[in-house]
Design an enzyme around this catalytic site. Structure first.
Site, PDB file in Angstrom:
ATOM      1  N   PHE A  70     -19.348  -5.387  -3.167  1.00 50.54           N
ATOM      2  CA  PHE A  70     -20.480  -6.036  -2.482  1.00 50.54           C
ATOM      3  C   PHE A  70     -21.787  -5.814  -3.242  1.00 50.54           C
ATOM      4  CE2 PHE A  70     -18.665  -6.198   2.179  1.00 50.54           C
ATOM      5  CZ  PHE A  70     -17.655  -7.049   1.728  1.00 50.54           C
TER       6      PHE A  70
ATOM      7  N   ARG B 155     -13.272  -1.769  -4.866  1.00 48.31           N
ATOM      8  CA  ARG B 155     -13.522  -1.252  -3.520  1.00 48.31           C
ATOM      9  C   ARG B 155     -14.727  -1.960  -2.921  1.00 48.31           C
ATOM     10  NH1 ARG B 155     -12.324   5.148  -4.337  1.00 48.31           N
ATOM     11  NH2 ARG B 155     -12.843   4.722  -6.507  1.00 48.31           N
ATOM     12  N   VAL B 156     -14.815  -1.891  -1.599  1.00 47.31           N
ATOM     13  CA  VAL B 156     -15.755  -2.768  -0.920  1.00 47.31           C
ATOM     14  C   VAL B 156     -17.210  -2.491  -1.289  1.00 47.31           C
ATOM     15  CG1 VAL B 156     -15.870  -1.413   1.237  1.00 47.31           C
ATOM     16  CG2 VAL B 156     -16.231  -3.872   1.278  1.00 47.31           C
TER      17      VAL B 156
ATOM     18  N   ARG C 272       0.820  -1.214   0.000  1.00 49.25           N
ATOM     19  CA  ARG C 272       0.000   0.000   0.000  1.00 49.25           C
ATOM     20  C   ARG C 272       0.852   1.262   0.000  1.00 49.25           C
ATOM     21  NH1 ARG C 272      -5.435  -1.853   2.171  1.00 49.25           N
ATOM     22  NH2 ARG C 272      -6.183   0.261   2.241  1.00 49.25           N
TER      23      ARG C 272
ATOM     24  N   TYR D 196       0.827   4.276  -2.550  1.00 51.99           N
ATOM     25  CA  TYR D 196      -0.288   5.216  -2.397  1.00 51.99           C
ATOM     26  C   TYR D 196      -0.115   6.036  -1.114  1.00 51.99           C
ATOM     27  CZ  TYR D 196      -5.253   6.685  -2.151  1.00 51.99           C
ATOM     28  OH  TYR D 196      -6.432   7.396  -2.083  1.00 51.99           O
ATOM     29  N   ASP D 197       0.077   5.315   0.021  1.00 47.73           N
ATOM     30  CA  ASP D 197       0.124   6.004   1.317  1.00 47.73           C
ATOM     31  C   ASP D 197       1.292   6.994   1.383  1.00 47.73           C
ATOM     32  OD1 ASP D 197      -1.657   3.936   1.627  1.00 47.73           O
ATOM     33  OD2 ASP D 197      -0.884   3.243   3.544  1.00 47.73           O
TER      34      ASP D 197
ATOM     35  N   THR E 275     -13.142  -2.220  10.424  1.00 49.10           N
ATOM     36  CA  THR E 275     -14.177  -1.194  10.222  1.00 49.10           C
ATOM     37  C   THR E 275     -13.731  -0.130   9.220  1.00 49.10           C
ATOM     38  OG1 THR E 275     -13.414   0.326  11.941  1.00 49.10           O
ATOM     39  CG2 THR E 275     -14.903  -1.446  12.643  1.00 49.10           C
TER      40      THR E 275
ATOM     41  N   LYS F  89       0.970   9.886  -1.151  1.00 46.67           N
ATOM     42  CA  LYS F  89       0.057  10.936  -0.678  1.00 46.67           C
ATOM     43  C   LYS F  89       0.685  11.732   0.473  1.00 46.67           C
ATOM     44  CE  LYS F  89      -3.872  10.392  -3.058  1.00 46.67           C
ATOM     45  NZ  LYS F  89      -4.612  11.470  -3.735  1.00 46.67           N
TER      46      LYS F  89
ATOM     47  N   SER G 151     -18.574  -1.107  -4.033  1.00 47.68           N
ATOM     48  CA  SER G 151     -18.902  -1.527  -5.399  1.00 47.68           C
ATOM     49  C   SER G 151     -18.846  -3.051  -5.516  1.00 47.68           C
ATOM     50  CB  SER G 151     -17.976  -0.853  -6.414  1.00 47.68           C
ATOM     51  OG  SER G 151     -16.650  -0.858  -5.962  1.00 47.68           O
TER      52      SER G 151
HETATM   53  P1  NAD Z   1     -10.971   7.382  -9.249  1.00 42.14           P
HETATM   54  O1  NAD Z   1      -9.974   6.306  -9.540  1.00 42.14           O
HETATM   55  O2  NAD Z   1     -12.379   7.142  -9.655  1.00 42.14           O
HETATM   56  O3  NAD Z   1     -10.500   8.758  -9.883  1.00 42.14           O
HETATM   57  C1  NAD Z   1      -9.176   9.122 -10.081  1.00 42.14           C
HETATM   58  C2  NAD Z   1      -9.068   9.779 -11.442  1.00 42.14           C
HETATM   59  O4  NAD Z   1      -7.708  10.186 -11.662  1.00 42.14           O
HETATM   60  C3  NAD Z   1      -9.439   8.830 -12.574  1.00 42.14           C
HETATM   61  O5  NAD Z   1     -10.311   9.474 -13.459  1.00 42.14           O
HETATM   62  C4  NAD Z   1      -8.097   8.516 -13.242  1.00 42.14           C
HETATM   63  O6  NAD Z   1      -8.217   8.178 -14.599  1.00 42.14           O
HETATM   64  C5  NAD Z   1      -7.337   9.804 -12.985  1.00 42.14           C
HETATM   65  N1  NAD Z   1      -5.873   9.662 -13.004  1.00 42.14           N
HETATM   66  C6  NAD Z   1      -5.127   8.717 -12.380  1.00 42.14           C
HETATM   67  N2  NAD Z   1      -3.815   8.944 -12.600  1.00 42.14           N
HETATM   68  C7  NAD Z   1      -3.729  10.068 -13.376  1.00 42.14           C
HETATM   69  C8  NAD Z   1      -2.654  10.806 -13.921  1.00 42.14           C
HETATM   70  N3  NAD Z   1      -1.387  10.434 -13.744  1.00 42.14           N
HETATM   71  N4  NAD Z   1      -2.949  11.903 -14.671  1.00 42.14           N
HETATM   72  C9  NAD Z   1      -4.228  12.273 -14.890  1.00 42.14           C
HETATM   73  N5  NAD Z   1      -5.285  11.609 -14.397  1.00 42.14           N
HETATM   74  C10 NAD Z   1      -5.046  10.520 -13.642  1.00 42.14           C
HETATM   75  O7  NAD Z   1     -10.875   7.666  -7.692  1.00 42.14           O
HETATM   76  P2  NAD Z   1     -11.749   8.625  -6.764  1.00 42.14           P
HETATM   77  O8  NAD Z   1     -12.390   7.778  -5.746  1.00 42.14           O
HETATM   78  O9  NAD Z   1     -12.577   9.547  -7.583  1.00 42.14           O
HETATM   79  O10 NAD Z   1     -10.603   9.457  -6.033  1.00 42.14           O
HETATM   80  C11 NAD Z   1     -10.286  10.793  -6.391  1.00 42.14           C
HETATM   81  C12 NAD Z   1      -9.219  11.336  -5.444  1.00 42.14           C
HETATM   82  O11 NAD Z   1      -9.699  11.298  -4.113  1.00 42.14           O
HETATM   83  C13 NAD Z   1      -7.917  10.528  -5.476  1.00 42.14           C
HETATM   84  O12 NAD Z   1      -6.831  11.425  -5.400  1.00 42.14           O
HETATM   85  C14 NAD Z   1      -7.999   9.684  -4.228  1.00 42.14           C
HETATM   86  O13 NAD Z   1      -6.731   9.392  -3.740  1.00 42.14           O
HETATM   87  C15 NAD Z   1      -8.786  10.588  -3.297  1.00 42.14           C
HETATM   88  N6  NAD Z   1      -9.491   9.781  -2.278  1.00 42.14           N
HETATM   89  C16 NAD Z   1     -10.605   9.059  -2.598  1.00 42.14           C
HETATM   90  C17 NAD Z   1     -11.216   8.282  -1.620  1.00 42.14           C
HETATM   91  C18 NAD Z   1     -12.461   7.486  -1.909  1.00 42.14           C
HETATM   92  O14 NAD Z   1     -12.944   6.779  -1.017  1.00 42.14           O
HETATM   93  N7  NAD Z   1     -13.067   7.551  -3.069  1.00 42.14           N
HETATM   94  C19 NAD Z   1     -10.685   8.235  -0.323  1.00 42.14           C
HETATM   95  C20 NAD Z   1      -9.530   8.956  -0.060  1.00 42.14           C
HETATM   96  C21 NAD Z   1      -8.943   9.742  -1.029  1.00 42.14           C
HETATM   97  N1  UDP Z   2     -12.984  -5.611   1.421  1.00 46.03           N
HETATM   98  C1  UDP Z   2     -13.663  -6.824   1.509  1.00 46.03           C
HETATM   99  N2  UDP Z   2     -14.110  -7.390   0.361  1.00 46.03           N
HETATM  100  C2  UDP Z   2     -13.957  -6.815  -0.858  1.00 46.03           C
HETATM  101  C3  UDP Z   2     -13.269  -5.574  -0.933  1.00 46.03           C
HETATM  102  C4  UDP Z   2     -12.789  -5.003   0.230  1.00 46.03           C
HETATM  103  O1  UDP Z   2     -13.846  -7.403   2.602  1.00 46.03           O
HETATM  104  O2  UDP Z   2     -14.406  -7.399  -1.859  1.00 46.03           O
HETATM  105  C5  UDP Z   2     -12.508  -5.000   2.686  1.00 46.03           C
HETATM  106  C6  UDP Z   2     -11.039  -4.602   2.663  1.00 46.03           C
HETATM  107  O3  UDP Z   2     -10.228  -5.683   3.098  1.00 46.03           O
HETATM  108  C7  UDP Z   2     -11.025  -3.453   3.652  1.00 46.03           C
HETATM  109  C8  UDP Z   2     -12.395  -2.796   3.476  1.00 46.03           C
HETATM  110  O4  UDP Z   2     -13.206  -3.781   2.859  1.00 46.03           O
HETATM  111  O5  UDP Z   2     -10.926  -3.933   4.980  1.00 46.03           O
HETATM  112  C9  UDP Z   2     -12.366  -1.528   2.604  1.00 46.03           C
HETATM  113  O6  UDP Z   2     -11.685  -1.849   1.418  1.00 46.03           O
HETATM  114  P1  UDP Z   2     -11.554  -0.835   0.187  1.00 46.03           P
HETATM  115  O7  UDP Z   2     -10.676  -1.513  -0.816  1.00 46.03           O
HETATM  116  O8  UDP Z   2     -12.900  -0.400  -0.260  1.00 46.03           O
HETATM  117  O9  UDP Z   2     -10.861   0.471   0.773  1.00 46.03           O
HETATM  118  P2  UDP Z   2      -9.661   0.744   1.807  1.00 46.03           P
HETATM  119  O10 UDP Z   2     -10.317   1.495   2.884  1.00 46.03           O
HETATM  120  O11 UDP Z   2      -9.081  -0.549   2.300  1.00 46.03           O
HETATM  121  O12 UDP Z   2      -8.703   1.534   1.003  1.00 46.03           O
END
Ligand code: NAD
Ligand code: UDP
Length: 311
Positions: A190, A185-186, A141, A144-145, A209, A148, A188
């Site tokens: 489920f 993701r979880v 991970r 990403y972590d 959680t 960011k 979508s």
């Molecule tokens: P997503 O994957 O649907 O959207 C990300 C978008 O960025 C996509 O359209 C992808 O094509 C585009 N992208 C990726 N790499 C790129 C690059 N190098 N240049 C140009 N475009 C690029 O994800 P999301 O859920 O909409 O997330 C959007 C932002 O919010 C992300 O930065 C993500 O880290 C942050 N975020 C989302 C969540 C969440 O639960 N959805 C949680 C925490 C942080």
């Molecule tokens: N998860 C799960 N089944 C799935 C997808 C995810 O049990 O089909 C769990 C995953 O292990 C995590 C939580 O659901 O504990 C959230 O996962 P997600 O990938 O949505 O986001 P995260 O918060 O881990 O980035």
């Protein structure tokens, strides 16, 4: 009318934000490389003369003139950000440098979509912004972590060194229509499994959680942060503090969809955080923001959307 650049604008959160800002009378420039985002997500906006798209990878410099930048570009789902981890780090780090450089050159306000993942597998609960996190720097991970986290560092260094007008929000798990049906993701996973009566894959025992925020609440939080006073830079948590066990989410979705699916257990991915819940007191006080949509109501809308995605 403001000119607003949204990187990652064709993604899940980005496409909702594009729509909201366009509806409010702004001129929106949506940038995306379509790695996880789709043209379908922004199709309904394409007729507007105030909506423009640009195919571009933020790992490369960009020259445009805008008033504000929302930097959302980055794959957010573990399977997608782990697919090409080097590109994920480049998107977070080179992407931040390029977008910050752009903001500096044109004197624009810039908001970074950071994440609850900066807290890693947290030792404090709920997580507030003072907590520095518990992140593995070398695990699956980490691209990403740590990417960011480094982006946050860059934002704050541009603020201190160049007096840039920055805003940093830490987004917690967000869900809703326009999530990619296969994005892993979880929520979508489920819902798609439940609607097709396939086994629901709970990773581990399901006692871990998460706290799920509906997209409409998140979009308002993002906008409030962008429009906040200049001194407010963050980082500020945005998320819904209602905490749910993953197993309970699975049961809730089975109930809401009247599904015949059975719950099965699969291996817990490495470094999967055990508990996650945002402390949103700062967002509440500073941005006058808190989520208003209950998880059942948000899931109802999300299920409706995924019903349209089944071929
Ligand atoms: P997503 O994957 O649907 O959207 C990300 C978008 O960025 C996509 O359209 C992808 O094509 C585009 N992208 C990726 N790499 C790129 C690059 N190098 N240049 C140009 N475009 C690029 O994800 P999301 O859920 O909409 O997330 C959007 C932002 O919010 C992300 O930065 C993500 O880290 C942050 N975020 C989302 C969540 C969440 O639960 N959805 C949680 C925490 C942080
Ligand atoms: N998860 C799960 N089944 C799935 C997808 C995810 O049990 O089909 C769990 C995953 O292990 C995590 C939580 O659901 O504990 C959230 O996962 P997600 O990938 O949505 O986001 P995260 O918060 O881990 O980035």
């Amino acid at each position: 009318m403001k000119k607003i650049l949204i990187t990652g604008g064709a993604g899940f959160i980005g496409s909702h934000l594009c729509k909201k800002l366009l509806d409010e009378g702004n001129d929106v420039l949506c940038l995306d490389n379509y790695f996880t985002g789709t043209k379908e997500n922004i199709k309904e906006l394409s007729d507007s003369p105030y909506f423009e798209t640009i195919r571009h990878d933020i790992c490369f410099p960009l020259y445009v003139e805008v008033d504000q930048i929302f930097n959302l570009a980055c794959p957010a789902s573990p399977i997608h950000y782990q697919h090409d981890p080097v590109q994920t780090t480049k998107t977070s780090v080179h992407g931040a440098i390029n977008m910050l450089g752009l903001a500096k050159r044109i004197n624009a306000r810039i908001l970074q979509a950071s994440t609850s993942e900066v807290y890693g597998d947290p030792e404090t609960h709920p997580q507030d912004e003072k907590y520095w996190g518990n992140v593995n720097p070398i695990g699956p991970r980490s691209c990403y972590d740590e990417g960011k986290r480094c982006a946050e560092t860059l934002f704050f260094d541009y603020y201190r060194q160049h007096k840039l007008d920055i805003k940093v929000v830490r987004i917690f798990n967000t869900y809703g229509p326009k999530m990619h049906p296969n994005d892993g993701r979880v929520v979508s996973n489920f819902i798609m499994q439940a609607l097709t009566n396939k086994d629901i894959t709970v990773f581990g025992d399901g006692k871990q959680t998460r706290s799920f925020c509906y997209i409409d609440d998140m979009v308002i939080g993002l906008k409030n942060m962008m429009d906040s006073d200049e001194g407010i830079i963050g980082p500020i948590n945005l998320g819904n503090p209602t905490e749910l066990k993953i197993i309970d989410l699975a049961k809730l979705i089975i109930n809401m969809t009247n599904s015949k699916s059975k719950i099965i257990h699969a291996d817990l991915p490495k470094d999967d955080p055990v508990r996650r819940k945002p402390d949103i007191s700062i967002a509440n006080k500073t941005l006058n923001w808190k989520p208003t949509i209950e998880v059942e109501d948000g899931l109802k809308e999300t299920i409706k959307f995924f019903q349209t995605q089944i071929k």
